[in-house]
Design an enzyme around this catalytic site. Structure first.
Site, PDB file in Angstrom:
ATOM      1  N   ASP A 283      10.408  -1.780  -1.440  1.00  0.00           N
ATOM      2  CA  ASP A 283       9.545  -2.193  -0.331  1.00  0.00           C
ATOM      3  C   ASP A 283       8.363  -1.223  -0.318  1.00  0.00           C
ATOM      4  O   ASP A 283       8.559  -0.027  -0.102  1.00  0.00           O
ATOM      5  CB  ASP A 283      10.344  -2.096   0.977  1.00  0.00           C
ATOM      6  CG  ASP A 283       9.505  -2.417   2.202  1.00  0.00           C
ATOM      7  OD1 ASP A 283      10.088  -2.685   3.257  1.00  0.00           O
ATOM      8  OD2 ASP A 283       8.251  -2.399   2.095  1.00  0.00           O
ATOM      9  N   ILE A 284       7.185  -1.743  -0.564  1.00  0.00           N
ATOM     10  CA  ILE A 284       6.024  -0.849  -0.728  1.00  0.00           C
ATOM     11  C   ILE A 284       5.717  -0.068   0.544  1.00  0.00           C
ATOM     12  O   ILE A 284       5.093   0.998   0.475  1.00  0.00           O
ATOM     13  CB  ILE A 284       4.801  -1.662  -1.204  1.00  0.00           C
ATOM     14  CG1 ILE A 284       3.806  -0.729  -1.925  1.00  0.00           C
ATOM     15  CG2 ILE A 284       4.129  -2.433  -0.057  1.00  0.00           C
ATOM     16  CD1 ILE A 284       2.720  -1.467  -2.690  1.00  0.00           C
TER      17      ILE A 284
ATOM     18  N   ASN B  72      -6.351 -10.389   2.904  1.00  0.00           N
ATOM     19  CA  ASN B  72      -7.231 -11.556   2.752  1.00  0.00           C
ATOM     20  C   ASN B  72      -8.623 -11.131   3.213  1.00  0.00           C
ATOM     21  O   ASN B  72      -8.768 -10.080   3.846  1.00  0.00           O
ATOM     22  CB  ASN B  72      -6.710 -12.760   3.562  1.00  0.00           C
ATOM     23  CG  ASN B  72      -6.616 -12.445   5.036  1.00  0.00           C
ATOM     24  OD1 ASN B  72      -7.614 -12.093   5.667  1.00  0.00           O
ATOM     25  ND2 ASN B  72      -5.429 -12.532   5.589  1.00  0.00           N
TER      26      ASN B  72
ATOM     27  N   TYR C 152      -0.551 -16.567  -2.341  1.00  0.00           N
ATOM     28  CA  TYR C 152      -1.717 -17.063  -3.096  1.00  0.00           C
ATOM     29  C   TYR C 152      -1.330 -17.791  -4.387  1.00  0.00           C
ATOM     30  O   TYR C 152      -2.193 -18.269  -5.109  1.00  0.00           O
ATOM     31  CB  TYR C 152      -2.682 -15.899  -3.396  1.00  0.00           C
ATOM     32  CG  TYR C 152      -3.605 -15.558  -2.222  1.00  0.00           C
ATOM     33  CD1 TYR C 152      -4.374 -14.409  -2.246  1.00  0.00           C
ATOM     34  CD2 TYR C 152      -3.705 -16.381  -1.105  1.00  0.00           C
ATOM     35  CE1 TYR C 152      -5.233 -14.092  -1.192  1.00  0.00           C
ATOM     36  CE2 TYR C 152      -4.535 -16.071  -0.043  1.00  0.00           C
ATOM     37  CZ  TYR C 152      -5.302 -14.925  -0.091  1.00  0.00           C
ATOM     38  OH  TYR C 152      -6.137 -14.608   0.958  1.00  0.00           O
TER      39      TYR C 152
ATOM     40  N   VAL D 275       3.186  -9.093   2.118  1.00  0.00           N
ATOM     41  CA  VAL D 275       3.106  -7.621   2.126  1.00  0.00           C
ATOM     42  C   VAL D 275       2.102  -7.150   3.177  1.00  0.00           C
ATOM     43  O   VAL D 275       2.267  -6.095   3.794  1.00  0.00           O
ATOM     44  CB  VAL D 275       2.781  -7.100   0.706  1.00  0.00           C
ATOM     45  CG1 VAL D 275       1.365  -7.406   0.282  1.00  0.00           C
ATOM     46  CG2 VAL D 275       3.050  -5.620   0.594  1.00  0.00           C
ATOM     47  N   ASP D 276       1.079  -7.973   3.440  1.00  0.00           N
ATOM     48  CA  ASP D 276       0.089  -7.653   4.479  1.00  0.00           C
ATOM     49  C   ASP D 276       0.804  -7.496   5.821  1.00  0.00           C
ATOM     50  O   ASP D 276       0.637  -6.510   6.547  1.00  0.00           O
ATOM     51  CB  ASP D 276      -0.930  -8.805   4.521  1.00  0.00           C
ATOM     52  CG  ASP D 276      -2.207  -8.453   5.266  1.00  0.00           C
ATOM     53  OD1 ASP D 276      -3.043  -9.352   5.426  1.00  0.00           O
ATOM     54  OD2 ASP D 276      -2.366  -7.288   5.689  1.00  0.00           O
TER      55      ASP D 276
ATOM     56  N   GLY E 151       2.241 -14.107  -4.416  1.00  0.00           N
ATOM     57  CA  GLY E 151       3.068 -14.696  -3.351  1.00  0.00           C
ATOM     58  C   GLY E 151       2.384 -15.901  -2.744  1.00  0.00           C
ATOM     59  O   GLY E 151       2.224 -16.943  -3.391  1.00  0.00           O
TER      60      GLY E 151
HETATM   61  N1  APR Z   1       6.797  -4.654  -0.621  1.00  0.00           N
HETATM   62  C1  APR Z   1       6.380  -5.001  -1.871  1.00  0.00           C
HETATM   63  N2  APR Z   1       6.058  -6.248  -2.223  1.00  0.00           N
HETATM   64  C2  APR Z   1       6.145  -7.204  -1.267  1.00  0.00           C
HETATM   65  C3  APR Z   1       6.547  -6.928   0.065  1.00  0.00           C
HETATM   66  C4  APR Z   1       6.882  -5.588   0.364  1.00  0.00           C
HETATM   67  N3  APR Z   1       7.275  -5.215   1.597  1.00  0.00           N
HETATM   68  N4  APR Z   1       6.516  -8.095   0.771  1.00  0.00           N
HETATM   69  C5  APR Z   1       6.130  -9.057  -0.082  1.00  0.00           C
HETATM   70  N5  APR Z   1       5.912  -8.538  -1.311  1.00  0.00           N
HETATM   71  C6  APR Z   1       5.492  -9.196  -2.551  1.00  0.00           C
HETATM   72  C7  APR Z   1       5.723 -10.685  -2.652  1.00  0.00           C
HETATM   73  O1  APR Z   1       7.075 -10.949  -3.004  1.00  0.00           O
HETATM   74  C8  APR Z   1       4.756 -11.033  -3.780  1.00  0.00           C
HETATM   75  O2  APR Z   1       5.355 -10.788  -5.039  1.00  0.00           O
HETATM   76  O3  APR Z   1       4.089  -9.050  -2.655  1.00  0.00           O
HETATM   77  C9  APR Z   1       3.613 -10.023  -3.588  1.00  0.00           C
HETATM   78  C10 APR Z   1       2.334 -10.616  -3.020  1.00  0.00           C
HETATM   79  O4  APR Z   1       2.671 -11.638  -2.104  1.00  0.00           O
HETATM   80  P1  APR Z   1       1.863 -11.839  -0.710  1.00  0.00           P
HETATM   81  O5  APR Z   1       2.190 -10.735   0.196  1.00  0.00           O
HETATM   82  O6  APR Z   1       2.136 -13.235  -0.280  1.00  0.00           O
HETATM   83  O7  APR Z   1       0.326 -11.672  -1.114  1.00  0.00           O
HETATM   84  P2  APR Z   1      -0.656 -12.693  -1.844  1.00  0.00           P
HETATM   85  O8  APR Z   1       0.060 -13.647  -2.721  1.00  0.00           O
HETATM   86  O9  APR Z   1      -1.728 -11.822  -2.442  1.00  0.00           O
HETATM   87  O10 APR Z   1      -1.268 -13.549  -0.630  1.00  0.00           O
HETATM   88  C11 APR Z   1      -2.137 -12.899   0.256  1.00  0.00           C
HETATM   89  O11 APR Z   1      -0.936 -13.681   2.138  1.00  0.00           O
HETATM   90  O12 APR Z   1       0.052 -12.263   3.607  1.00  0.00           O
HETATM   91  C12 APR Z   1      -1.050 -13.041   3.403  1.00  0.00           C
HETATM   92  O13 APR Z   1      -2.797 -11.956   4.627  1.00  0.00           O
HETATM   93  C13 APR Z   1      -2.310 -12.228   3.333  1.00  0.00           C
HETATM   94  O14 APR Z   1      -3.723 -14.142   3.340  1.00  0.00           O
HETATM   95  C14 APR Z   1      -3.185 -13.127   2.518  1.00  0.00           C
HETATM   96  C15 APR Z   1      -2.214 -13.713   1.511  1.00  0.00           C
END
Ligand code: APR
Length: 166
Positions: A4-5, A18, A120, A27-28, A118
């Site tokens: 978990d980052i 975003n 996206y 992760v946001d 994720g």
């Molecule tokens: N720690 C590490 N990795 C994580 C965590 C965490 N706590 N939570 C999720 N992830 C991983 C997901 O499993 C995925 O592999 O982070 C990766 C990126 O996924 P997203 O968080 O959905 O990010 P992204 O695909 O870039 O989409 C961004 O999603 O959350 C919204 O505000 C954000 O609109 C933006 C979009």
């Protein structure tokens, strides 16, 4: 590594944000939930200085990390996956620009999630390849010595291990 980052004990945690910079899911959402309101407060201040209040995709901005073990969060906005348009340069730029910003801050250690892989919708194997290429393409860095990919599940971990071995 798998993990978990929000728990990464590094100087900079990179957030897959975003362009609106006001939080979201994935992760946001995890970073804002764990780091607390100080992060969002600074996001608002940074946003106010951005043209149109939007962070261009592929660029990166820094804020406090609030209650996270890290010192800073570097927020970057990844490209949304498109089957019809090659946006891979923008995805690589998320890594290169985040490292540039981390280096400017004087960070020595940086943790990345799998940006765009994720919500996206970017195919995981290619997201991993672009991540590794983006980090390797980063210019000469004065301070950053250690970059780690923190992956939330075994599929992502396997994809990044394959990309790093390639
Ligand atoms: N720690 C590490 N990795 C994580 C965590 C965490 N706590 N939570 C999720 N992830 C991983 C997901 O499993 C995925 O592999 O982070 C990766 C990126 O996924 P997203 O968080 O959905 O990010 P992204 O695909 O870039 O989409 C961004 O999603 O959350 C919204 O505000 C954000 O609109 C933006 C979009």
């Amino acid at each position: 590594m798998r993990g978990d980052i929000t728990e990464a004990d590094v100087d900079v945690v990179v957030n897959a944000a975003n362009p609106g910079l006001l939080g979201g899911g994935g992760v946001d959402g995890a970073i804002h939930a764990a780091g607390g309101p100080a992060i969002l407060e600074e996001c608002r201040a940074v946003k106010a200085r951005l043209p149109g209040g939007l962070l261009p995709r592929g660029q990166a901005v820094a804020t406090t990390a609030g209650r996270l073990p890290a010192r800073w969060v570097v927020h970057t906005a990844g490209p949304v996956w498109s089957a019809g348009e090659d946006r891979s340069a923008t995805l690589r730029s998320c890594y290169t620009e985040s490292l540039r910003e981390a280096d400017r801050l004087g960070a020595r250690t940086v943790a990345f999630p799998a940006i765009s892989a994720g919500i996206y919708g970017w195919p995981l194997d290619d997201a991993a390849r672009q991540a590794v290429a983006g980090v390797r393409a980063a210019g000469p860095l004065e301070h950053v010595r250690h970059v780690r990919f923190v992956l939330f599940d075994d599929r992502a971990l396997a994809a990044f291990e394959a990309a790093l071995a390639g």
